[in-house]
Motif scaffolding. Structure first.
Motif, PDB file in Angstrom:
ATOM      1  N   GLU A  64       2.575   1.962  -3.325  1.00  0.00           N
ATOM      2  CA  GLU A  64       1.822   2.528  -3.914  1.00  0.00           C
ATOM      3  C   GLU A  64       1.171   3.694  -3.720  1.00  0.00           C
ATOM      4  O   GLU A  64       1.577   4.812  -4.774  1.00  0.00           O
ATOM      5  CB  GLU A  64       0.575   1.693  -4.524  1.00  0.00           C
ATOM      6  CG  GLU A  64       0.288   1.790  -5.624  1.00  0.00           C
ATOM      7  CD  GLU A  64      -2.208   1.031  -5.460  1.00  0.00           C
ATOM      8  OE1 GLU A  64      -2.590   1.179  -6.361  1.00  0.00           O
ATOM      9  OE2 GLU A  64      -1.813  -0.095  -4.853  1.00  0.00           O
ATOM     10  N   ARG A  65       0.925   4.562  -2.386  1.00  0.00           N
ATOM     11  CA  ARG A  65       0.861   5.626  -2.716  1.00  0.00           C
ATOM     12  C   ARG A  65       1.496   6.706  -2.404  1.00  0.00           C
ATOM     13  O   ARG A  65       1.166   7.615  -2.729  1.00  0.00           O
ATOM     14  CB  ARG A  65      -0.053   5.041  -0.805  1.00  0.00           C
ATOM     15  CG  ARG A  65      -1.311   4.735  -1.127  1.00  0.00           C
ATOM     16  CD  ARG A  65      -2.273   4.773   0.713  1.00  0.00           C
ATOM     17  NE  ARG A  65      -2.829   3.166   0.586  1.00  0.00           N
ATOM     18  CZ  ARG A  65      -3.286   3.331   1.600  1.00  0.00           C
ATOM     19  NH1 ARG A  65      -3.632   3.839   3.176  1.00  0.00           N
ATOM     20  NH2 ARG A  65      -5.352   2.445   1.875  1.00  0.00           N
TER      21      ARG A  65
ATOM     22  N   SER B 194      -0.107   3.229   5.315  1.00  0.00           N
ATOM     23  CA  SER B 194      -0.966   2.053   4.849  1.00  0.00           C
ATOM     24  C   SER B 194      -2.302   2.433   6.033  1.00  0.00           C
ATOM     25  O   SER B 194      -2.063   3.154   6.844  1.00  0.00           O
ATOM     26  CB  SER B 194      -0.541   1.080   5.186  1.00  0.00           C
ATOM     27  OG  SER B 194      -0.478   0.262   6.741  1.00  0.00           O
TER      28      SER B 194
ATOM     29  N   ASP C  26       4.156   6.852  -4.634  1.00  0.00           N
ATOM     30  CA  ASP C  26       3.853   6.255  -5.795  1.00  0.00           C
ATOM     31  C   ASP C  26       5.940   6.121  -6.357  1.00  0.00           C
ATOM     32  O   ASP C  26       6.214   6.828  -7.298  1.00  0.00           O
ATOM     33  CB  ASP C  26       3.905   7.695  -6.898  1.00  0.00           C
ATOM     34  CG  ASP C  26       3.617   7.529  -8.567  1.00  0.00           C
ATOM     35  OD1 ASP C  26       3.745   6.913  -9.166  1.00  0.00           O
ATOM     36  OD2 ASP C  26       3.875   8.346  -9.023  1.00  0.00           O
TER      37      ASP C  26
ATOM     38  N   GLN D 215       0.846  -1.474  -0.004  1.00  0.00           N
ATOM     39  CA  GLN D 215       0.014   0.289   0.436  1.00  0.00           C
ATOM     40  C   GLN D 215       0.856   1.409   0.447  1.00  0.00           C
ATOM     41  O   GLN D 215       0.750   2.504  -0.800  1.00  0.00           O
ATOM     42  CB  GLN D 215      -1.032  -0.073   0.898  1.00  0.00           C
ATOM     43  CG  GLN D 215      -2.182  -0.532   1.163  1.00  0.00           C
ATOM     44  CD  GLN D 215      -3.195  -1.022   1.870  1.00  0.00           C
ATOM     45  OE1 GLN D 215      -2.915   0.121   3.350  1.00  0.00           O
ATOM     46  NE2 GLN D 215      -4.473  -0.808   1.773  1.00  0.00           N
ATOM     47  N   ILE D 216       2.054   1.574   0.953  1.00  0.00           N
ATOM     48  CA  ILE D 216       1.960   2.771   1.107  1.00  0.00           C
ATOM     49  C   ILE D 216       3.827   2.949  -0.801  1.00  0.00           C
ATOM     50  O   ILE D 216       3.656   3.701  -0.911  1.00  0.00           O
ATOM     51  CB  ILE D 216       3.817   2.970   2.346  1.00  0.00           C
ATOM     52  CG1 ILE D 216       4.386   1.194   1.744  1.00  0.00           C
ATOM     53  CG2 ILE D 216       2.220   2.802   3.348  1.00  0.00           C
ATOM     54  CD1 ILE D 216       5.662   1.745   3.482  1.00  0.00           C
TER      55      ILE D 216
ATOM     56  N   TRP E 258       3.412   8.862   3.394  1.00  0.00           N
ATOM     57  CA  TRP E 258       2.700   8.481   3.602  1.00  0.00           C
ATOM     58  C   TRP E 258       2.207   7.422   4.351  1.00  0.00           C
ATOM     59  O   TRP E 258       3.248   6.622   4.694  1.00  0.00           O
ATOM     60  CB  TRP E 258       2.570   7.809   1.995  1.00  0.00           C
ATOM     61  CG  TRP E 258       2.588   9.170   1.313  1.00  0.00           C
ATOM     62  CD1 TRP E 258       1.950   9.441  -0.048  1.00  0.00           C
ATOM     63  CD2 TRP E 258       3.698   9.650   0.524  1.00  0.00           C
ATOM     64  NE1 TRP E 258       2.437   9.943  -0.697  1.00  0.00           N
ATOM     65  CE2 TRP E 258       3.861  10.562  -0.227  1.00  0.00           C
ATOM     66  CE3 TRP E 258       5.095   9.694   1.012  1.00  0.00           C
ATOM     67  CZ2 TRP E 258       4.374  11.286  -1.454  1.00  0.00           C
ATOM     68  CZ3 TRP E 258       6.345  10.194   0.343  1.00  0.00           C
ATOM     69  CH2 TRP E 258       5.724  11.649  -0.470  1.00  0.00           C
TER      70      TRP E 258
END
Length: 245
Positions: free
Chosen positions: A22-23, A228, A25, A19-20, A226
């Protein structure tokens, strides 16, 4: 633009790690610095190590060794499964390796053995799992276990008077050695805070992913971070850990 991103304690939460990344980027241009404790807690410790081994083939990255990683390394090396480790998340890690071949476990062991005790970048920023007690820095640390266990560095920063200047004779000499220090190991949840915490020139990125908190990643230059989802929501059928060794 190339970034340097630091990542807090994961403790088996592979879903949170994905998740992190991806978040935030994250791209292959970014440098990733992991602050340790990849294993012990949620059920996907072995999957995390396998993923990080693959990641290391395509991206600039630094892996710091945490106290839980040292425990896991001892188990993979010598079969040592001390009760204190099993009680503090090791049981889920052992179970996660139940289907692995001896050859694959040896490859994971080599990955643990290559982890660094600490890292100092070109901007004189220190990245370490826990801390150090020497006034001359981790290079002169007598007890190398402090890299993975020391909490006095963080406790001193938390207890400091916010008005204390770096020019004061009372300012901790250990802090003056580096521009900034990035750590994990001691959950910020103990302060009632669910986000990365800054005290003096120390940033604590352990936001309690082993327990009820989230996993965090931070751009060390801008301090943007960022997180999760809270780990219990990602693993609703598990309990996580009760202790914070």
């Amino acid at each position: 633009m190339k970034r340097t991103l630091a990542i807090g304690d994961i403790h088996g939460g592979f879903k949170a790690l994905k998740q992190i990344l991806e978040r935030a980027d994250v791209t292959e241009n970014d440098t990733l610095i992991f602050l340790g404790d990849y294993v012990d807690g949620w059920c996907e410790s072995s999957e995390i190590i396998r993923f990080l081994m693959e990641l290391s083939q395509r991206q600039e990255r630094i892996f710091i060794k945490g106290n839980h990683d040292a425990w896991c390394e001892d188990w993979l090396s010598f079969g040592k499964n001390e009760d204190v480790w099993l009680f503090n998340g090791g049981k889920s890690t052992v179970e996660g390796y139940s289907d692995y071949s001896l050859q694959d476990m040896d490859l994971h062991l080599e990955f643990f053995q290559r982890m660094k005790n600490y890292h100092i970048d070109e901007d004189n920023r220190l990245f370490i799992h826990a801390g150090y007690s020497s006034m001359h820095g981790p290079e002169k640390e007598v007890y190398t276990s402090n890299y993975r266990w020391d909490r006095t560095l963080w406790e001193t920063a938390v207890a400091m008077d916010k008005k204390l200047s770096r020019n004061s004779e009372l300012y901790p000499k250990r802090f003056l050695l580096y521009k900034e220090i990035f750590i994990g190991h001691t959950p910020t949840l103990h302060l009632g805070i669910k986000e990365p915490v800054n005290k003096a020139n120390i940033w604590n990125l352990d936001t309690g992913a082993a327990f009820t908190g989230a996993l965090s990643i931070m751009d060390v230059d801008t301090k943007k971070f960022w997180q999760s989802d809270p780990l219990p929501s990602l693993y609703p059928d598990e309990k996580g850990r009760n202790n914070y060794l």
